[in-house]
Design a protein around this motif. Structure first.
Motif, PDB file in Angstrom:
ATOM      1  N   LEU A 230     -12.130 -30.351   9.591  1.00 20.22           N
ATOM      2  CA  LEU A 230     -11.113 -29.846   8.671  1.00 20.22           C
ATOM      3  C   LEU A 230     -11.772 -28.957   7.618  1.00 20.22           C
ATOM      4  CD1 LEU A 230      -8.187 -31.858   7.143  1.00 20.22           C
ATOM      5  CD2 LEU A 230      -9.623 -30.456   5.660  1.00 20.22           C
ATOM      6  N   SER A 231     -12.941 -29.383   7.139  1.00 18.92           N
ATOM      7  CA  SER A 231     -13.637 -28.606   6.107  1.00 18.92           C
ATOM      8  C   SER A 231     -14.151 -27.272   6.633  1.00 18.92           C
ATOM      9  CB  SER A 231     -14.801 -29.430   5.532  1.00 18.92           C
ATOM     10  OG  SER A 231     -15.964 -29.377   6.348  1.00 18.92           O
ATOM     11  N   PHE A 232     -14.381 -27.180   7.942  1.00 18.34           N
ATOM     12  CA  PHE A 232     -14.874 -25.946   8.538  1.00 18.34           C
ATOM     13  C   PHE A 232     -13.782 -24.887   8.695  1.00 18.34           C
ATOM     14  CE2 PHE A 232     -19.024 -27.560   9.986  1.00 18.34           C
ATOM     15  CZ  PHE A 232     -19.764 -26.388   9.961  1.00 18.34           C
ATOM     16  N   THR A 291     -23.045 -30.270   3.698  1.00 21.14           N
ATOM     17  CA  THR A 291     -21.911 -29.395   4.008  1.00 21.14           C
ATOM     18  C   THR A 291     -20.976 -29.267   2.813  1.00 21.14           C
ATOM     19  OG1 THR A 291     -22.022 -29.991   6.354  1.00 21.14           O
ATOM     20  CG2 THR A 291     -19.969 -29.024   5.578  1.00 21.14           C
ATOM     21  N   ALA A 292     -20.760 -30.379   2.097  1.00 24.62           N
ATOM     22  CA  ALA A 292     -19.940 -30.332   0.883  1.00 24.62           C
ATOM     23  C   ALA A 292     -20.556 -29.375  -0.144  1.00 24.62           C
ATOM     24  CB  ALA A 292     -19.795 -31.728   0.293  1.00 24.62           C
ATOM     25  N   LEU A 293     -21.862 -29.437  -0.302  1.00 23.44           N
ATOM     26  CA  LEU A 293     -22.554 -28.512  -1.208  1.00 23.44           C
ATOM     27  C   LEU A 293     -22.408 -27.066  -0.738  1.00 23.44           C
ATOM     28  CD1 LEU A 293     -25.854 -30.503  -1.897  1.00 23.44           C
ATOM     29  CD2 LEU A 293     -23.946 -30.143  -3.486  1.00 23.44           C
ATOM     30  N   ARG A 294     -22.427 -26.879   0.563  1.00 24.47           N
ATOM     31  CA  ARG A 294     -22.293 -25.537   1.129  1.00 24.47           C
ATOM     32  C   ARG A 294     -20.951 -24.911   0.771  1.00 24.47           C
ATOM     33  NH1 ARG A 294     -21.932 -24.202   7.649  1.00 24.47           N
ATOM     34  NH2 ARG A 294     -21.969 -21.922   7.455  1.00 24.47           N
ATOM     35  N   TRP A 295     -19.862 -25.656   0.976  1.00 21.45           N
ATOM     36  CA  TRP A 295     -18.537 -25.105   0.686  1.00 21.45           C
ATOM     37  C   TRP A 295     -18.347 -24.903  -0.814  1.00 21.45           C
ATOM     38  CZ3 TRP A 295     -18.655 -23.551   5.061  1.00 21.45           C
ATOM     39  CH2 TRP A 295     -18.537 -24.282   6.231  1.00 21.45           C
ATOM     40  N   ALA A 296     -18.889 -25.811  -1.623  1.00 26.57           N
ATOM     41  CA  ALA A 296     -18.797 -25.638  -3.072  1.00 26.57           C
ATOM     42  C   ALA A 296     -19.535 -24.372  -3.518  1.00 26.57           C
ATOM     43  CB  ALA A 296     -19.364 -26.866  -3.783  1.00 26.57           C
ATOM     44  N   ALA A 297     -20.672 -24.109  -2.898  1.00 29.54           N
ATOM     45  CA  ALA A 297     -21.436 -22.900  -3.219  1.00 29.54           C
ATOM     46  C   ALA A 297     -20.656 -21.644  -2.853  1.00 29.54           C
ATOM     47  CB  ALA A 297     -22.784 -22.919  -2.494  1.00 29.54           C
ATOM     48  N   LEU A 298     -19.984 -21.664  -1.691  1.00 28.36           N
ATOM     49  CA  LEU A 298     -19.172 -20.513  -1.299  1.00 28.36           C
ATOM     50  C   LEU A 298     -18.006 -20.307  -2.260  1.00 28.36           C
ATOM     51  CD1 LEU A 298     -18.861 -20.545   2.617  1.00 28.36           C
ATOM     52  CD2 LEU A 298     -20.004 -18.852   1.186  1.00 28.36           C
ATOM     53  N   GLY A 355      -9.404 -29.562  13.167  1.00 24.43           N
ATOM     54  CA  GLY A 355      -9.424 -28.112  13.082  1.00 24.43           C
ATOM     55  C   GLY A 355      -8.051 -27.498  12.886  1.00 24.43           C
ATOM     56  N   SER A 356      -7.039 -28.008  13.608  1.00 23.62           N
ATOM     57  CA  SER A 356      -5.697 -27.434  13.490  1.00 23.62           C
ATOM     58  C   SER A 356      -5.081 -27.733  12.130  1.00 23.62           C
ATOM     59  CB  SER A 356      -4.786 -27.955  14.608  1.00 23.62           C
ATOM     60  OG  SER A 356      -4.641 -29.358  14.535  1.00 23.62           O
ATOM     61  N   LEU A 357      -5.265 -28.962  11.638  1.00 27.38           N
ATOM     62  CA  LEU A 357      -4.755 -29.300  10.312  1.00 27.38           C
ATOM     63  C   LEU A 357      -5.441 -28.457   9.244  1.00 27.38           C
ATOM     64  CD1 LEU A 357      -3.007 -31.087   8.512  1.00 27.38           C
ATOM     65  CD2 LEU A 357      -4.841 -32.792   8.522  1.00 27.38           C
ATOM     66  N   GLY A 358      -6.765 -28.323   9.376  1.00 24.65           N
ATOM     67  CA  GLY A 358      -7.502 -27.512   8.421  1.00 24.65           C
ATOM     68  C   GLY A 358      -7.089 -26.057   8.451  1.00 24.65           C
ATOM     69  N   SER A 359      -6.866 -25.507   9.650  1.00 28.41           N
ATOM     70  CA  SER A 359      -6.455 -24.107   9.780  1.00 28.41           C
ATOM     71  C   SER A 359      -5.080 -23.870   9.170  1.00 28.41           C
ATOM     72  CB  SER A 359      -6.445 -23.693  11.256  1.00 28.41           C
ATOM     73  OG  SER A 359      -7.737 -23.745  11.801  1.00 28.41           O
ATOM     74  N   TYR A 360      -4.177 -24.814   9.404  1.00 29.03           N
ATOM     75  CA  TYR A 360      -2.824 -24.684   8.853  1.00 29.03           C
ATOM     76  C   TYR A 360      -2.865 -24.703   7.323  1.00 29.03           C
ATOM     77  CZ  TYR A 360       2.109 -25.559   7.952  1.00 29.03           C
ATOM     78  OH  TYR A 360       3.394 -25.472   7.486  1.00 29.03           O
ATOM     79  N   LEU A 361      -3.599 -25.664   6.772  1.00 23.97           N
ATOM     80  CA  LEU A 361      -3.693 -25.768   5.314  1.00 23.97           C
ATOM     81  C   LEU A 361      -4.398 -24.548   4.718  1.00 23.97           C
ATOM     82  CD1 LEU A 361      -4.665 -29.549   4.947  1.00 23.97           C
ATOM     83  CD2 LEU A 361      -2.451 -28.494   4.430  1.00 23.97           C
ATOM     84  N   SER A 362      -5.463 -24.113   5.362  1.00 23.13           N
ATOM     85  CA  SER A 362      -6.221 -22.961   4.859  1.00 23.13           C
ATOM     86  C   SER A 362      -5.364 -21.700   4.840  1.00 23.13           C
ATOM     87  CB  SER A 362      -7.459 -22.716   5.724  1.00 23.13           C
ATOM     88  OG  SER A 362      -8.346 -23.809   5.667  1.00 23.13           O
ATOM     89  N   GLN A 373     -11.276 -19.634  -3.567  1.00 24.44           N
ATOM     90  CA  GLN A 373     -12.074 -20.617  -4.298  1.00 24.44           C
ATOM     91  C   GLN A 373     -11.501 -22.016  -4.119  1.00 24.44           C
ATOM     92  OE1 GLN A 373     -11.964 -20.439  -8.631  1.00 24.44           O
ATOM     93  NE2 GLN A 373     -14.146 -20.951  -8.731  1.00 24.44           N
ATOM     94  N   LEU A 374     -10.188 -22.159  -4.322  1.00 27.12           N
ATOM     95  CA  LEU A 374      -9.553 -23.476  -4.170  1.00 27.12           C
ATOM     96  C   LEU A 374      -9.701 -23.998  -2.752  1.00 27.12           C
ATOM     97  CD1 LEU A 374      -7.746 -25.785  -5.177  1.00 27.12           C
ATOM     98  CD2 LEU A 374      -5.754 -24.351  -4.594  1.00 27.12           C
ATOM     99  N   THR A 375      -9.540 -23.138  -1.765  1.00 29.26           N
ATOM    100  CA  THR A 375      -9.619 -23.553  -0.368  1.00 29.26           C
ATOM    101  C   THR A 375     -10.994 -24.129  -0.043  1.00 29.26           C
ATOM    102  OG1 THR A 375      -8.058 -21.795   0.221  1.00 29.26           O
ATOM    103  CG2 THR A 375      -9.261 -22.826   2.017  1.00 29.26           C
ATOM    104  N   PHE A 376     -12.049 -23.460  -0.479  1.00 27.79           N
ATOM    105  CA  PHE A 376     -13.402 -23.953  -0.191  1.00 27.79           C
ATOM    106  C   PHE A 376     -13.739 -25.210  -1.003  1.00 27.79           C
ATOM    107  CE2 PHE A 376     -14.389 -19.708   1.701  1.00 27.79           C
ATOM    108  CZ  PHE A 376     -14.870 -20.183   2.912  1.00 27.79           C
ATOM    109  N   LEU A 377     -13.180 -25.349  -2.197  1.00 33.38           N
ATOM    110  CA  LEU A 377     -13.407 -26.573  -2.976  1.00 33.38           C
ATOM    111  C   LEU A 377     -12.742 -27.778  -2.310  1.00 33.38           C
ATOM    112  CD1 LEU A 377     -13.041 -25.331  -6.671  1.00 33.38           C
ATOM    113  CD2 LEU A 377     -15.129 -26.113  -5.524  1.00 33.38           C
TER     114      LEU A 377
END
Length: 402
Positions: A230-232, A291-298, A355-362, A373-377
């Motif tokens: 989901l985070s990806f 990975t959490a640090l990675r998305w926060a950095a982005l 993946g599908s839930l994450g894609s829909y939300l994103s 910014q909000l999406t990656f956080l």
């Protein structure tokens, strides 16, 4: 002299055959992940070129990804029950290629959704069977598996760089021809492979697939895997557009994505030792936290080149090491007549549902880049929650088959 040669030839021939098998498996991974090397960074760019909004892109990717919930389990049941693991994989390669050719003709949201849906339905016949054949071939050895799997990362890198050059020179439609060539190569490799099915009985074979799949360790592992995938979703769907908005061109985006996968190659050389030393549980916790640090950095520092480069290097853990650890766990958790279904459950639930839930939300959060910014956080929070899920697993339950 002749006697000596005759006596040694069977052993030499066996070694040669085994070596050829590993080379073919490596090339299969090269082409399989080469497809992702084109699709992951440039699908959003391709759909944007077809005139789709960010919401439509998110919804379309969600539709495509949702198919991964149903497809893998259907093919895995056929593979496990028939014992024709390789044949199922080969059929998937053939029909995936034929389905992909539809994209040269179809237009509009539903036409493209249908074409990609068909591609994904038959694409899901490939990975679980490919992983099962490979893990059976290396008898679950993490080091040998990682040495084969790293060629998938090499394929991803090569394809990403070539795709970036083509998109800059000829536009986003050029990825269709490149992927057609890659899928043709994958089909050829599958036709040259030999199966490595196992037939001996194991303790898990005495249990139903339901009993094995509902073991607490596997349930928590799957929850963590869902949250990771989901985070990806914003990365898979919008990273290229995000980088383009910041000011990078297609070739630079291809190099950025390739940097992450290049880090995978290095980690695959070390994965076996790391997993054996740390154990699957703590390996996955490490990957999820990083990975959490990675998305926060982005989310917060994507405009700073050094931090952007470092965040891409974390892909070695986000995908590479996490994948190797997951494959190790699934191989030993499921019985020999359940391995394809075990792989399918992992793919369909984590990549499909997550993946599908994450894609829909994103897609709904992205708002043409204003919600990046909000999406990656939120993605960072999902990955961190996954690490907490893994922390609840008993370490002993992830060391060997249960």
């Amino acid at each position: 002299m002749e006697v000596s040669l005759n006596n040694s030839s069977p052993s030499s021939e066996t070694v040669k055959t085994a070596g050829q098998s590993l080379v073919l498996l490596a090339l299969t991974y090269f082409f399989y992940f080469g497809y992702f090397g084109v699709t992951v960074p440039f699908l959003g760019v391709f759909l944007d070129g077809r005139g789709f909004s960010s919401q439509q892109i998110g919804e379309l990717i969600a539709v495509i990804t949702f198919v991964r919930i149903l497809g893998p389990n259907l093919w895995a049941v056929i593979a496990d029950k028939s014992g024709k693991t390789l044949r199922v994989m080969q059929a998937g390669c053939v029909i995936t290629l034929l389905s992909y050719l539809l994209l040269f003709e179809v237009q509009g949201f539903w036409g493209i959704s249908l074409a990609f849906g068909l591609v994904m339905m038959f694409w899901t016949a490939i990975a679980p069977q490919m992983e099962t054949i490979t893990l059976n071939s290396v008898d679950g050895d993490a080091k040998t598996y990682s040495n084969i799997r790293l060629w998938g990362s090499v394929g991803f890198i090569v394809a990403s760089i070539v795709a970036g050059i083509l998109v800059d020179a000829r536009g986003s439609e050029s990825i269709l021809l490149l992927n057609t060539i890659i899928l043709s190569g994958l089909l050829l490799m599958s036709l040259l492979l030999k199966d490595a099915s196992k037939s001996q009985a194991t303790a898990q074979q005495q249990k139903s697939i339901w009993q094995v799949a509902t073991h607490p360790a596997f349930v928590l592992f799957m929850l963590a895997s869902v949250l990771l995938q989901l985070s990806f979703a914003p990365y898979y769907g919008f990273f290229a557009l995000y980088m383009r908005d910041i000011g990078y061109d297609a070739q630079e985006i291809g190099w950025l994505v390739s940097l992450g996968v290049a880090a995978e190659v290095i980690i695959f050389l070390l994965a076996g030792k790391m997993i054996n030393r740390m154990g699957v549980k703590y390996t996955l916790i490490l990957c999820l936290v990083l990975t959490a640090l990675r998305w926060a950095a982005l989310a917060e520092f994507a405009h700073q080149p050094l931090i952007l480069l470092l965040s891409q290097c974390i892909h070695a853990f986000s995908f590479g090491l996490a994948h190797a650890a997951a494959m190790q766990f699934i191989h030993f958790h499921f019985g020999d007549n359940q391995k394809s279904r075990g792989q399918a459950i992992y793919v369909s639930v984590s990549f499909g549902l997550g993946g599908s839930l994450g894609s829909y939300l994103s897609g709904h959060l992205w708002q043409q880049g204003e919600g990046a910014q909000l999406t990656f956080l939120i993605a960072a929070g999902a990955s961190l929650t996954g690490a907490l899920m893994m922390a609840l697993v008993k370490s002993a339950d992830m060391r060997k088959a249960v």
